[in-house]
Design a protein around this motif. Structure first.
Motif: not given
Length: 424
Positions: A47-51, A114-116, A121-124, A336-338
């Motif tokens: 969810y954090l990554g999609v946001s 999911s994983s990417w 979210a962890l290191a964006g 996400a791209d970074a």
């Protein structure tokens, strides 16, 4: 091995299998809950990554992100539940290979959906900061290269001054009569003074560029300092990226200005004009011999002029041949791209994001090995030898119930046919 030893080995195998079954029964009490927790945790980070990918912050966008993360959580839970139940139960090699292929395909799908996003979210934020830091390095290299070229062009001032001084010296010699033999400020002197004046103007024009070059370089360094500060300042990286983009535009303009301040092309054109545009004065000698001496001297001066112009033009071309500063443009990038672009710099984050999704695969293999050990322990053992005391008691209770229902002997229920010999 005798019968007693075989029986003893089978008994040990049965006890071993029963012990493993007891452990599995205990582990089954919370395995589903643990799998659910892993799936929910992955869904939260998804969810954090999609946001971070969605620009709009409205209710529909939030609902879409929640729906996607819930779908991911359910998919992960169902997929690994299938694997945990089915893979340890199959025995044929062909079936296991097929399930392994399905597990590999499902794992790739989980990483893709999911994983990417978990890694984002962890290191964006750190990945975006890495992108900003790399952009600063690129701009610094470009700025330093443009400044180096501009300084090399400014160094041509010394070459111009040397050529100008040589013509001034020749003019002084002509004024004293040591060049053409005719003292004074005649035709030869005027040719030398003409070229000396042209070079003096070029030298002054080059000198006027030096403060502009230094000012542009100093301002560029100040902008670079601000850009470096933006990469490490606390706060949301999105807000810092906006100011970083503004500073990058300013710096790109300064680099372009430095490239335009290079006087190498100006010196090259001036060197070409130095010998091509010579206004020859009218010879003012009193006699034909003196005018002949003046013409010969002017010819020699023009030859020297051509040599000096060639040398100056070669020096300017050497500066123009220097590699131009690389074109650098800052491109805003999502978290996400970074993370994908700088994946090698965030291996621990990627490992954690993938592990939270694929950790159940380890449980699948553990269960498969354990079930294989249980089947190996029970191999070759008759059913009656593997019965536990509780199972034996349950079997006896069933037999008593059956005896209670069937009171008559079996012979009375089904009369046996008489033998032929007795009938005869």
């Amino acid at each position: 091995m005798n019968t007693t030893e075989e029986s003893s080995a089978r008994a040990r195998g049965v006890r071993y299998a029963r012990e493993l079954e007891g452990h599995l029964a205990w582990l089954d009490t919370f395995s589903g809950t643990a799998l659910g927790v892993l799936a929910v945790a992955s869904g939260i980070y998804t969810y954090l990554g999609v946001s971070s990918l969605l620009d709009d912050n409205g209710a529909m966008t939030t609902f879409a992100a929640i729906a996607y993360s819930v779908a991911v959580s359910v998919g992960i839970f169902v997929f690994w539940s299938y694997m945990l139940r089915l893979f340890p139960a199959v025995r044929e090699a062909r079936a296991r290979v097929g399930l392994l292929g399905a597990m590999a395909l499902g794992s790739l799908a989980i990483i893709a959906m999911s994983s990417w996003l978990n890694a984002a979210a962890l290191a964006g934020s750190a990945a975006v900061e890495q992108h900003l830091a790399k952009t600063v390095q690129d701009y610094q290299s470009s700025l330093e290269r443009a400044h180096e070229i501009a300084l090399s062009a400014q160094a041509l001032e010394r070459d111009v001054a040397r050529v100008r001084q040589s013509f001034e010296d020749l003019g002084e010699q002509e004024a004293t009569g040591n060049l053409s033999g005719l003292a004074g400020r005649g035709a030869v002197f005027r040719v030398l003074r003409q070229k000396s004046s042209e070079l003096t103007g070029l030298e002054a024009q080059i000198a006027s560029q030096t403060p502009l070059v230094q000012s542009a370089f100093s301002e560029g360094n100040a902008i670079l300092s601000r850009m470096r500060a933006l990469t490490v300042e606390p706060g949301p990286v999105e807000a810092r990226s906006v100011e970083f983009s503004e500073q990058a535009v300013r710096l790109a303009g300064l680099i372009t200005q430095l490239r335009q301040l290079s006087v190498a092309s100006l010196v090259e054109r001036a060197a070409q004009d130095l010998s091509a545009s010579v206004v020859l004065p009218e010879l003012d000698g009193r006699s034909a011999q003196i005018r002949g001496d003046q013409a010969a001297t002017i010819t020699s001066v023009l030859e020297v002029l051509a040599q000096r112009a060639t040398t100056l033009e070669r020096a300017a071309r050497d500066v123009l041949a220097l590699p131009a500063p690389p074109d650098t443009t800052y491109t805003p990038i999502s978290a996400a791209d970074a993370v994908i672009l700088y994946a090698r710099n965030f291996v621990p984050s990627w490992a954690g994001a993938i592990a939270i999704d694929l950790l159940p695969a380890v449980l699948v293999f553990i269960l498969a090995i354990t079930h294989g050990a249980i089947r190996s322990g029970r191999e070759g053992v008759a059913i009656e030898d593997s019965l536990t005391l509780a199972e034996l008691r349950a079997a006896l209770a069933v037999m008593k119930d059956l005896d209670g229902v069937t009171k008559e002997p079996i012979e009375q229920l089904t009369p046996l046919p008489k033998p032929k010999a007795a009938a005869e």
